[in-house]
Each structure stands twice: as structure tokens, then as C-alpha cells.
Design an enzyme around this catalytic site. Structure first.
Site, PDB file in Angstrom:
ATOM      1  N   SER A   1      15.861 -21.639 -49.768  1.00 43.87           N
ATOM      2  CA  SER A   1      16.389 -22.875 -50.344  1.00 43.87           C
ATOM      3  C   SER A   1      15.952 -24.104 -49.551  1.00 43.87           C
ATOM      4  O   SER A   1      15.648 -24.029 -48.367  1.00 43.87           O
ATOM      5  CB  SER A   1      17.916 -22.840 -50.400  1.00 43.87           C
ATOM      6  OG  SER A   1      18.370 -21.715 -51.119  1.00 43.87           O
TER       7      SER A   1
HETATM    8  N1  SAH Z   1      19.967 -17.782 -49.170  1.00 49.48           N
HETATM    9  C1  SAH Z   1      18.547 -17.508 -49.270  1.00 49.48           C
HETATM   10  C2  SAH Z   1      17.996 -18.018 -50.595  1.00 49.48           C
HETATM   11  C3  SAH Z   1      17.337 -16.907 -51.326  1.00 49.48           C
HETATM   12  S1  SAH Z   1      17.005 -17.186 -53.032  1.00 49.48           S
HETATM   13  C4  SAH Z   1      17.794 -18.053 -48.072  1.00 49.48           C
HETATM   14  O1  SAH Z   1      18.406 -18.725 -47.226  1.00 49.48           O
HETATM   15  O2  SAH Z   1      16.601 -17.786 -47.938  1.00 49.48           O
HETATM   16  C5  SAH Z   1      18.254 -16.170 -53.782  1.00 49.48           C
HETATM   17  C6  SAH Z   1      18.211 -14.703 -53.475  1.00 49.48           C
HETATM   18  O3  SAH Z   1      19.214 -14.091 -54.288  1.00 49.48           O
HETATM   19  C7  SAH Z   1      16.915 -13.986 -53.812  1.00 49.48           C
HETATM   20  O4  SAH Z   1      16.410 -13.361 -52.669  1.00 49.48           O
HETATM   21  C8  SAH Z   1      17.319 -12.958 -54.889  1.00 49.48           C
HETATM   22  O5  SAH Z   1      16.609 -11.743 -54.806  1.00 49.48           O
HETATM   23  C9  SAH Z   1      18.795 -12.785 -54.590  1.00 49.48           C
HETATM   24  N2  SAH Z   1      19.626 -12.265 -55.690  1.00 49.48           N
HETATM   25  C10 SAH Z   1      19.552 -12.548 -57.002  1.00 49.48           C
HETATM   26  N3  SAH Z   1      20.519 -11.898 -57.684  1.00 49.48           N
HETATM   27  C11 SAH Z   1      21.246 -11.203 -56.758  1.00 49.48           C
HETATM   28  C12 SAH Z   1      22.386 -10.329 -56.825  1.00 49.48           C
HETATM   29  N4  SAH Z   1      23.003 -10.055 -57.972  1.00 49.48           N
HETATM   30  N5  SAH Z   1      22.847  -9.794 -55.680  1.00 49.48           N
HETATM   31  C13 SAH Z   1      22.234 -10.040 -54.490  1.00 49.48           C
HETATM   32  N6  SAH Z   1      21.161 -10.861 -54.370  1.00 49.48           N
HETATM   33  C14 SAH Z   1      20.672 -11.422 -55.476  1.00 49.48           C
END
Ligand code: SAH
Length: 212
Positions: free
Chosen positions: A61
Site C-alpha cells: 500500500s
Molecule cells: N498490507 C499489505 C498490503 C497488501 S495488498 C502490505 O503492507 O504490503 C492486500 C493483500 O490482501 C494481498 O496480498 C492479497 O493477497 C491479500 N488478500 C486478499 N484477500 C484476502 C483474504 N480473504 N484473506 C487474506 N488475505 C487476502
């Protein structure tokens, strides 16, 4: 001070200019080395205020988004926090740096493993799990804060139920193009809902997400 440290300091100055005021959030963002959480080709852009690609077509993000959501969570030392969407592990590291007890769930096994390894190497005490975060993590509930870092079509009921009294859930809700940040505060059996500004996130996939 090295170039990377200089860039990280400038990022924090920018976050302040953009309206982030919580010093515990700003301090954590000044400490956590975001360049360790991005892919090699994007190393020189690690401290730009922008989202960057990570594996599995996901993103780390934007720093402003991380700061804004963390500020809205209103958590601090010893708060128990659940994160849905570990991704790179950066958001989890920020929360851990603030002294929170962090639980984080990622659905992609390789992202989960990579983030777990990095967080361990950096000495952050973060509990990680691979699975569908839309059902929460009931064994460790209730949480003082729950942060969802992917876009949800609706607020998963399980997450609301896993909030402690006085706890807050911060989650982007909307369609696949644009979402607004929803902040839900629990007071006993009452839930107070506030809708904040628009953001753009990668989709939340799962039982109470967009389907597999
Ligand atoms: N907080 C992260 C942002 C990652 S983007 C950071 O600091 O880098 C969002 C993430 O959510 C992705 O890696 C995606 O694979 C995950 N995601 C999507 N749906 C999900 C679910 N139902 N349970 C767990 N993770 C999920």
C-alpha cells in the site's frame, strides 16, 4: 545520514504535510525500512508516496494510506490487532513497531511465507497465518483493532463480531474500482459506523470477499 535514511525522513515530512498527526504512527513510519518490503526493481522508489507491485499481482500500500488507516485504528502499545491482507508485511511491521500485538492473515502462501520470514528476521513479534481472512482469526479474538488492507464488497460479519468492546474496524468497502474507508467502532452491542474518503485497493478475495 545515508541516502535511504534521507528519503525515509522526507517521506515522513510529506505524510505530516498531508495531514497525518499521530506521532506514534509517524515515528513508526520513520523507523520501519520500507525498502526491505519492496521488490528489487522498485528499490529506488521505496520511499515515494505510492503503492508498488509485490508478488502475485498484489501491491504494498501507499505510505499515506498505511499512515491514514493506522491513525484511524487508534491503537497503541499492547493493543491486540488483526490485519487481513499481510502482503509484503509492511503494515504489520508498522503496527508491531508501535508495540501492538499483531495477528495477520494472507491468502497467498508465498506472500505469507515471505512476509513471515522478513518479519522474523527483523525481530517483530507478529503471528502470521495463511488463509481466508474474511472469516477473521477467532482463536485470538477479540481485537482492539482490525485492519483490512484489501477492498471488500461488504463488511464481513465475522470481523465485526471479533471486535473487543471499544475496538475499531477499518476497512475499504465499495466496488472493484473505488472504495471508501469505513470505520466501525464497537460500543457493547452497538456499532457506530463512519464513512471516510475514497481509496483504491486490490480486491479482497474469499468467502465474504469477491469469490475465489
Ligand atoms: N498490507 C499489505 C498490503 C497488501 S495488498 C502490505 O503492507 O504490503 C492486500 C493483500 O490482501 C494481498 O496480498 C492479497 O493477497 C491479500 N488478500 C486478499 N484477500 C484476502 C483474504 N480473504 N484473506 C487474506 N488475505 C487476502
Amino acid at each position: 545520514m545515508g541516502r535511504i535514511e534521507e528519503e525515509r525522513k522526507d517521506m515522513v515530512v510529506l505524510l505530516r504535510e498531508k495531514g497525518i498527526t499521530d506521532t506514534s504512527v509517524l515515528d513508526a513510519m520513520a523507523k520501519v525500512e520500507r525498502h526491505l518490503f519492496v521488490l528489487e526493481p522498485f528499490l529506488n522508489r521505496a520511499y515515494e508516496d505510492t503503492a508498488l507491485p509485490i508478488a502475485k499481482t498484489q501491491t504494498i500500500s501507499q505510505p499515506y494510506t498505511v499512515a491514514f488507516m493506522t491513525q484511524e485504528l487508534k491503537v497503541g502499545y499492547d493493543s491486540k490487532v488483526l490485519e487481513v491482507g499481510t502482503g509484503s508485511g509492511y503494515q504489520a511491521a508498522i503496527l508491531a513497531e508501535m508495540g501492538c500485538r499483531v495477528f495477520t492473515i494472507e491468502r497467498h502462501m508465498d506472500l505469507h511465507l515471505q512476509a513471515r520470514k522478513l518479519l522474523e528476521r527483523l525481530g517483530y513479534r507478529v503471528a502470521t497465518r495463511c488463509g481466508d481472512g474474511t472469516v477473521g482469526w477467532s482463536e485470538s479474538a477479540p481485537y482492539d483493532g482490525i485492519i483490512v488492507t484489501a477492498a471488500a464488497p461488504e463488511v464481513p460479519d465475522a470481523l465485526v463480531q471479533q471486535l473487543a468492546d471499544g475496538g475499531r474496524l477499518v476497512i475499504p468497502v465499495g466496488d472493484l474500482d473505488v472504495q471508501s474507508l469505513r470505520i466501525i467502532t464497537r460500543e457493547g452491542q452497538q456499532f457506530h459506523v463512519r464513512e471516510d474518503r475514497g481509496f483504491k485497493f486490490v480486491p479482497l478475495i474469499g468467502k465474504k470477499g469477491w469469490g475465489n
